[in-house]
Scaffold this motif. Sequence first.
Motif, PDB file in Angstrom:
ATOM      1  N   UNK A 235       3.388   2.322   6.519  1.00 42.58           N
ATOM      2  CA  UNK A 235       2.690   1.610   7.586  1.00 42.58           C
ATOM      3  C   UNK A 235       1.353   2.283   7.894  1.00 42.58           C
ATOM      4  N   UNK A 236       1.293   3.613   7.749  1.00 39.34           N
ATOM      5  CA  UNK A 236       0.040   4.343   7.972  1.00 39.34           C
ATOM      6  C   UNK A 236      -0.948   4.043   6.843  1.00 39.34           C
ATOM      7  N   UNK A 237      -0.449   3.989   5.615  1.00 41.29           N
ATOM      8  CA  UNK A 237      -1.300   3.638   4.471  1.00 41.29           C
ATOM      9  C   UNK A 237      -1.845   2.225   4.646  1.00 41.29           C
ATOM     10  N   UNK A 238      -1.008   1.318   5.128  1.00 40.71           N
ATOM     11  CA  UNK A 238      -1.419  -0.069   5.381  1.00 40.71           C
ATOM     12  C   UNK A 238      -2.518  -0.131   6.439  1.00 40.71           C
TER      13      UNK A 238
ATOM     14  N   UNK B  16       0.815  -1.213   0.000  1.00 39.03           N
ATOM     15  CA  UNK B  16       0.000   0.000   0.000  1.00 39.03           C
ATOM     16  C   UNK B  16       0.850   1.266   0.000  1.00 39.03           C
ATOM     17  N   UNK B  17       2.006   1.217   0.641  1.00 37.12           N
ATOM     18  CA  UNK B  17       2.848   2.402   0.732  1.00 37.12           C
ATOM     19  C   UNK B  17       3.486   2.794  -0.567  1.00 37.12           C
ATOM     20  N   UNK B  18       3.473   1.915  -1.533  1.00 34.91           N
ATOM     21  CA  UNK B  18       4.093   2.203  -2.830  1.00 34.91           C
ATOM     22  C   UNK B  18       3.049   2.552  -3.881  1.00 34.91           C
TER      23      UNK B  18
ATOM     24  N   UNK C 241       9.065   1.661  -1.022  1.00 30.86           N
ATOM     25  CA  UNK C 241       8.781   0.307  -0.562  1.00 30.86           C
ATOM     26  C   UNK C 241       9.006   0.191   0.945  1.00 30.86           C
ATOM     27  N   UNK C 242       9.837   1.085   1.504  1.00 34.69           N
ATOM     28  CA  UNK C 242      10.086   1.094   2.949  1.00 34.69           C
ATOM     29  C   UNK C 242       8.855   1.650   3.664  1.00 34.69           C
ATOM     30  N   UNK C 243       8.146   0.815   4.436  1.00 32.83           N
ATOM     31  CA  UNK C 243       6.932   1.300   5.095  1.00 32.83           C
ATOM     32  C   UNK C 243       7.184   2.016   6.418  1.00 32.83           C
TER      33      UNK C 243
ATOM     34  N   UNK D 108      13.530  -8.826   1.542  1.00 32.59           N
ATOM     35  CA  UNK D 108      14.910  -8.502   1.179  1.00 32.59           C
ATOM     36  C   UNK D 108      15.335  -7.185   1.808  1.00 32.59           C
ATOM     37  N   UNK D 109      14.437  -6.207   1.816  1.00 32.17           N
ATOM     38  CA  UNK D 109      14.750  -4.911   2.430  1.00 32.17           C
ATOM     39  C   UNK D 109      15.012  -5.062   3.919  1.00 32.17           C
ATOM     40  N   UNK D 110      14.148  -5.816   4.602  1.00 29.89           N
ATOM     41  CA  UNK D 110      14.277  -5.991   6.054  1.00 29.89           C
ATOM     42  C   UNK D 110      15.536  -6.760   6.447  1.00 29.89           C
ATOM     43  N   UNK D 111      16.108  -7.539   5.530  1.00 26.79           N
ATOM     44  CA  UNK D 111      17.297  -8.341   5.860  1.00 26.79           C
ATOM     45  C   UNK D 111      18.528  -7.847   5.098  1.00 26.79           C
TER      46      UNK D 111
END
Length: 569
Positions: A383-386, A260-262, A333-335, A297-300
């Motif tokens: 995260x807010x959009x989500x 959603x954030x993208x 892509x970073x929420x 992948x981003x988180x790791x």
Amino acid sequence: MSVDNRSFNLVTGPWIKVLDRNTNLEKTVSLLELFDNAQQYRQLTGDMRSQDLAVLRLLLAILTTVYSRFDASGDMYDWLVVKELATNRLGVNQELFDEDDIEDDLLETWQDLYQSGKFSEIVGAYLKEYQARFDFFGDRPFYQVTSQNYDALVPEGKRIATGKGQVAVKQLNRRISESGNKPAIFAPKSGRFKNEMALDELVRWVVTYQNFTGVTDKTKILTDEKFSNSGGWLYRISPVFVEGKSLFETLMLNLVLVDAGNDATNYAVQKPVWEYASIQEYIDERKKMEVPDNLAELYTTWTRLLHIEWDDNGDPTIFSSGVPMFEADNAFIEPMTTWRFDKKTNDYRPALKSLRSLGISMWRNFGQYVKVNQADDIHEPGIVVWLRLLKDKEKIAYGKPLLLNSVGLIGDGNATSQLPAFEFADDMRMQADVLFDPEIQENWPTRIEDVISTTQAIGTDYYHFVSDIGKIRNVEVRQFAGKMSAKFYDRLNEPFKAWLQDLTGHDDREAKIKLWKQELSRILMMAVDEVMQSSSSRDITGIPDKKGILNIFTARNHLMYNVRTHLDR
């Protein structure tokens, strides 16, 4: 057991610290135990809040990978197909399914899990399938590389045998972050104890270090194009996430299954670092310096290639080499970040905190978290959009309390070190129907932003007042006024956060705003009275001013005139 035969598998071995909801006691659990019992834990309780955030994102990488492939019952989605049997590479059958079908299935999985109150068995099955990749001492050690991999990827003069590129354990520990050049005087450990660490703690700090890396180390991997060592990814964003009543709820509310954030719902196959076929393949991908297209992948993401040598006593020597990093600009892509718009470049960049803005609470930057006006150059955190999507799709209750959290480390401001200088932690609690109020004329976010503007105008009025007092007392005005202003906002923080938390979508807006203005006036008068009570004869006599005599009474009168104007009285 010899060093060569050691094993510590994160899937089955205890290394994550949590707080038990029933006993309020801290315990250390494995990945399997955590996902089996997340609903029984209140929160992560590692060595620092920043460490908890790094571990949280690792846990989310696992969950995002699993539940973007399997539903709550453990069945693979109908629209997923295996494109390559050899690599188990997945893809979407776009001929039979569209993005709406995919979104509906993912949201249904999220809702099924949320309503069940626990994670399903498929998470454990996934971890067992990749268990070998989670062994801290394995053939492919977790979040590290072997000596052969390391030597093959760094310049010949930086290989392990040379002893170059070492990072001390005390530097990995972000509570100390001591380099070999300057001792950390106020560290929680002293002397040789700074380099001593239990194995479970070392695992947590390795995960944290990849997220909050400084730039004191100079070794880099071999690349065709030159690059500069980058700080860790969490250093380069302005973290924001949701905290629930339990660890399960925290993980669920931050489990973004729809991008959603993208501003798009395109499905991306998740690929955490451990799913790459080889370290070389991962490094080849990183050399492209492209922002990952999937959250796992981003988180790791690694910022350093780490190799740990163990001596006969079981003590570690850590080698570190920089890996090319992608840019944070427009990385939507970073929420978990707020954004600011750069008018010069027309780019959105993470709205980073600094030592200068350390005292500014989340609520004062409310407009960075929620887009108040459509015309504003604001990009909401993913995260807010989500959360808005979950609320609009009725996956979470209309009046669900939502606690936005901001946690992170602030660097020392030195571009050649970026050592942690301060850890910040703040929060802001609101109900979903307030945060995402559908009203147009009486929209709560718009009214809240107006209230914050008024509050900060009063804060400015008070700053000018204490600046006048500083002039009268012949002290360093900026330092005195800054100190008094910070104290005033400290008094405002908890009452304002309590006012926000108490709002509902059914409130009489004007009545609630009037209550806050009354509280604001009370706090202001308390601060002014303290200044008046500490007045001296010089304060009363005053000093010459452009408009006559400036004393504590004329300064107060000027303040109260401005306050009445700003409070519409």
